[in-house]
Design an enzyme around this catalytic site. Structure first.
Site, mmCIF file in Angstrom:
data_model
loop_
_atom_site.group_PDB
_atom_site.id
_atom_site.type_symbol
_atom_site.label_atom_id
_atom_site.label_comp_id
_atom_site.label_asym_id
_atom_site.label_seq_id
_atom_site.Cartn_x
_atom_site.Cartn_y
_atom_site.Cartn_z
ATOM 1 N N ARG A 45 0.851 -1.188 0.000
ATOM 2 C CA ARG A 45 0.000 0.000 0.000
ATOM 3 C C ARG A 45 0.884 1.233 0.000
ATOM 4 N NH1 ARG A 45 -5.204 0.906 3.722
ATOM 5 N NH2 ARG A 45 -5.743 -0.875 2.421
ATOM 6 N N LYS A 81 2.339 -7.362 5.341
ATOM 7 C CA LYS A 81 1.904 -6.222 4.506
ATOM 8 C C LYS A 81 3.036 -5.223 4.388
ATOM 9 C CE LYS A 81 -2.094 -4.700 2.612
ATOM 10 N NZ LYS A 81 -3.245 -5.462 2.120
ATOM 11 N N GLY A 187 -12.821 2.349 -7.089
ATOM 12 C CA GLY A 187 -11.516 2.068 -7.673
ATOM 13 C C GLY A 187 -11.502 0.701 -8.332
ATOM 14 N N ALA A 263 -15.087 -4.285 0.418
ATOM 15 C CA ALA A 263 -13.750 -4.802 0.112
ATOM 16 C C ALA A 263 -12.679 -4.212 1.014
ATOM 17 C CB ALA A 263 -13.389 -4.474 -1.336
HETATM 18 P P1 NAI Z 1 -8.099 1.712 -5.452
HETATM 19 O O1 NAI Z 1 -7.029 2.652 -5.029
HETATM 20 O O2 NAI Z 1 -8.105 1.201 -6.843
HETATM 21 O O3 NAI Z 1 -9.539 2.374 -5.198
HETATM 22 C C1 NAI Z 1 -9.880 3.133 -4.092
HETATM 23 C C2 NAI Z 1 -10.949 4.120 -4.542
HETATM 24 O O4 NAI Z 1 -11.444 4.782 -3.380
HETATM 25 C C3 NAI Z 1 -10.427 5.202 -5.488
HETATM 26 O O5 NAI Z 1 -11.330 5.374 -6.578
HETATM 27 C C4 NAI Z 1 -10.366 6.446 -4.601
HETATM 28 O O6 NAI Z 1 -10.582 7.647 -5.340
HETATM 29 C C5 NAI Z 1 -11.508 6.180 -3.644
HETATM 30 N N1 NAI Z 1 -11.439 6.868 -2.364
HETATM 31 C C6 NAI Z 1 -10.343 7.124 -1.595
HETATM 32 N N2 NAI Z 1 -10.714 7.757 -0.465
HETATM 33 C C7 NAI Z 1 -12.055 7.869 -0.502
HETATM 34 C C8 NAI Z 1 -13.028 8.405 0.376
HETATM 35 N N3 NAI Z 1 -12.699 8.964 1.525
HETATM 36 N N4 NAI Z 1 -14.329 8.356 0.008
HETATM 37 C C9 NAI Z 1 -14.698 7.789 -1.160
HETATM 38 N N5 NAI Z 1 -13.819 7.283 -2.043
HETATM 39 C C10 NAI Z 1 -12.516 7.318 -1.710
HETATM 40 O O7 NAI Z 1 -8.057 0.503 -4.392
HETATM 41 P P2 NAI Z 1 -8.670 -0.957 -4.539
HETATM 42 O O8 NAI Z 1 -7.624 -1.879 -5.041
HETATM 43 O O9 NAI Z 1 -9.986 -0.874 -5.226
HETATM 44 O O10 NAI Z 1 -8.884 -1.346 -3.000
HETATM 45 C C11 NAI Z 1 -9.972 -0.823 -2.260
HETATM 46 C C12 NAI Z 1 -9.966 -1.442 -0.880
HETATM 47 O O11 NAI Z 1 -10.081 -2.860 -0.982
HETATM 48 C C13 NAI Z 1 -8.690 -1.193 -0.070
HETATM 49 O O12 NAI Z 1 -8.999 -1.045 1.290
HETATM 50 C C14 NAI Z 1 -7.882 -2.472 -0.293
HETATM 51 O O13 NAI Z 1 -6.977 -2.729 0.757
HETATM 52 C C15 NAI Z 1 -8.983 -3.493 -0.312
HETATM 53 N N6 NAI Z 1 -8.645 -4.704 -0.999
HETATM 54 C C16 NAI Z 1 -8.158 -4.669 -2.272
HETATM 55 C C17 NAI Z 1 -7.845 -5.842 -2.928
HETATM 56 C C18 NAI Z 1 -7.309 -5.844 -4.318
HETATM 57 O O14 NAI Z 1 -7.082 -6.948 -4.830
HETATM 58 N N7 NAI Z 1 -7.135 -4.719 -4.973
HETATM 59 C C19 NAI Z 1 -7.999 -7.143 -2.263
HETATM 60 C C20 NAI Z 1 -8.580 -7.072 -0.940
HETATM 61 C C21 NAI Z 1 -8.865 -5.888 -0.349
HETATM 62 N N1 PHE Z 2 -3.846 -6.617 -1.301
HETATM 63 C C1 PHE Z 2 -4.865 -7.598 -1.555
HETATM 64 C C2 PHE Z 2 -5.476 -8.095 -0.238
HETATM 65 O O1 PHE Z 2 -5.526 -7.374 0.715
HETATM 66 C C3 PHE Z 2 -4.418 -8.685 -2.522
HETATM 67 C C4 PHE Z 2 -3.236 -9.529 -2.098
HETATM 68 C C5 PHE Z 2 -3.462 -10.763 -1.528
HETATM 69 C C6 PHE Z 2 -1.931 -9.115 -2.329
HETATM 70 C C7 PHE Z 2 -2.398 -11.596 -1.181
HETATM 71 C C8 PHE Z 2 -0.862 -9.928 -1.967
HETATM 72 C C9 PHE Z 2 -1.103 -11.165 -1.411
HETATM 73 O O2 PHE Z 2 -6.041 -9.168 -0.146
#
Ligand code: NAI
Ligand code: PHE
Length: 356
Positions: A45, A81, A187, A263
């Site tokens: 992150r 992490k 996102g 998520a």
């Molecule tokens: P991302 O960075 O692509 O999307 C985040 C979105 O939230 C962006 O569009 C941003 O503009 C928006 N945002 C930020 N602050 C905000 C607020 N205060 N109010 C409303 N919108 C806001 O991140 P991603 O990959 O979609 O991850 C989202 C969440 O899911 C994170 O907490 C991440 O740790 C978690 N996550 C992600 C995984 C993945 O594979 N990408 C897997 C498991 C969990």
């Molecule tokens: N960052 C994501 C999560 O929180 C995806 C991820 C999984 C990245 C496992 C690395 C290893 O789940």
């Protein structure tokens, strides 16, 4: 859960690595929570933090969530992490500096000799993992062309959607069709989730700090909600898909939703929030259960050699795991986050064959 600043240092995980780069102003943190059940894995992150203490605390919380996620998903990995504390928001870091930051981060990972594997998370993607992969092999989620499993976001969204369907069923809401779903953060994950929920006939309310994302969602009928009204706007399912610590005890008391399924890692900001949600009969889907689709995709493809069909069936099983969590919560009279931790501990001690 939120930590007080002292907890950032009293943390009892396996290992913390920190390094500062004066040239870019970035500070690198890697926290390995547990390697009891295998190599630790968890994404990178990148964010601007108020202090190094906040960055350390966030890394500890996120690493702990990864240990729970792997355990509850019966994946043979531990949790860790990385947090890259940037001197300014990510959008203000130029390409040259970002490239240097990723290469230094990769050096740090490589020095850990494989006890920690990284992957994408907020503000990092497969293209970034390709750069990390130039320096270290301990990386998941490189682009497919470079031999990785590609983005974890789509399958994370698929898993969260399974969690939503299971929650709607368990909560007596029926199917997703006709439900009002409020997605905070459009996102990589939230965007996919929005399209899936819209296709299933949900009424979508959306909030994002990025107006381009809102404009994109409006094109398929989503209605925007002001950022400040995200936790007060009535809906059936509130889906936090941005940053964590969205629901503290005060938010839990005023939330006008039947369920919270998102998520974002570490949705609950304090221990009491889970109890308040339970007392108010708001079903909370513990994040480390619902958002395991990314881990299933990355570890499944890159460690366990799963094909598409296998990844899909294990991702679908997120709904069954969550239903079990709700049943344990009801039977034991405990909040769902406590029930999920109990199940994770049980599965960590005696991993079940992955249910299909
Ligand atoms: P991302 O960075 O692509 O999307 C985040 C979105 O939230 C962006 O569009 C941003 O503009 C928006 N945002 C930020 N602050 C905000 C607020 N205060 N109010 C409303 N919108 C806001 O991140 P991603 O990959 O979609 O991850 C989202 C969440 O899911 C994170 O907490 C991440 O740790 C978690 N996550 C992600 C995984 C993945 O594979 N990408 C897997 C498991 C969990
Ligand atoms: N960052 C994501 C999560 O929180 C995806 C991820 C999984 C990245 C496992 C690395 C290893 O789940």
């Amino acid at each position: 859960m939120a930590m007080d600043p002292g907890d950032a240092f009293r943390w009892d995980g396996e290992l913390t690595l920190t390094r500062h780069d004066p040239e870019t102003g970035a500070t690198f943190v890697i926290r390995v929570d547990s390697i009891r059940h295998g190599r630790a894995a968890g994404g990178t992150r990148a964010a601007h933090y108020p202090s190094l203490t906040d960055a350390l605390a966030d890394a500890a919380r996120l690493a702990d969530a990864m240990t729970l996620k792997m355990a509850v998903s019966n994946l043979p990995m531990g949790g860790g992490k990385s947090v890259i504390a940037l001197p300014v928001p990510r959008k203000d870091i130029d390409t040259r500096a970002w490239d240097r930051i990723l290469r230094l981060h990769a050096e740090n990972i490589d020095r850990l000799n494989g006890i920690y594997w990284t992957g994408p998370d907020v503000n990092t993607n497969s293209a970034d993992m390709d750069i990390v992969g130039d320096t270290t092999g301990f990386v998941f989620g490189r682009s497919v062309g470079r031999g990785g499993a590609g983005s974890s976001a789509v399958n994370t969204a698929v898993g969260v959607f399974e969690a939503m369907k299971a929650t709607a069923r368990f909560g007596g809401m029926g199917g997703i069709e006709g439900l009002t779903v409020l997605i905070q953060g459009l996102g990589a994950v939230g965007g996919h989730l929005a399209t899936m929920a819209a296709e299933a006939g949900a009424r979508l309310l959306v909030a994002d700090v990025d107006s381009d994302r809102i404009a994109w969602a409006q094109r398929f009928g989503c209605n925007p909600v002001p950022i400040q009204q995200v936790t007060t706007t009535p809906c059936d399912i509130f889906a936090p898909c941005a940053m964590g610590a969205v629901v503290d005890r005060a938010v839990a008391r005023r939330l006008s939703a039947s369920a919270v399924v998102g998520a974002a890692n570490n949705i609950l900001a304090d221990a009491e929030a889970g109890s308040v949600l339970r007392d108010r009969e708001i079903l909370y889907a513990p994040d480390f259960v619902s958002n395991a689709g990314g881990a299933l995709h990355l570890v499944g493809r890159e460690v366990l050699g799963w094909d598409d069909e296998t990844v899909a069936s294990y991702t679908e099983a997120i709904g069954q795991t969550l239903t079990l969590v709700y049943q344990i919560s009801a039977a034991d009279g405990v909040p769902t986050d406590v029930a999920a931790r109990t199940l994770a501990r049980k599965r960590a001690d005696a991993p079940e064959p992955l249910a299909r």
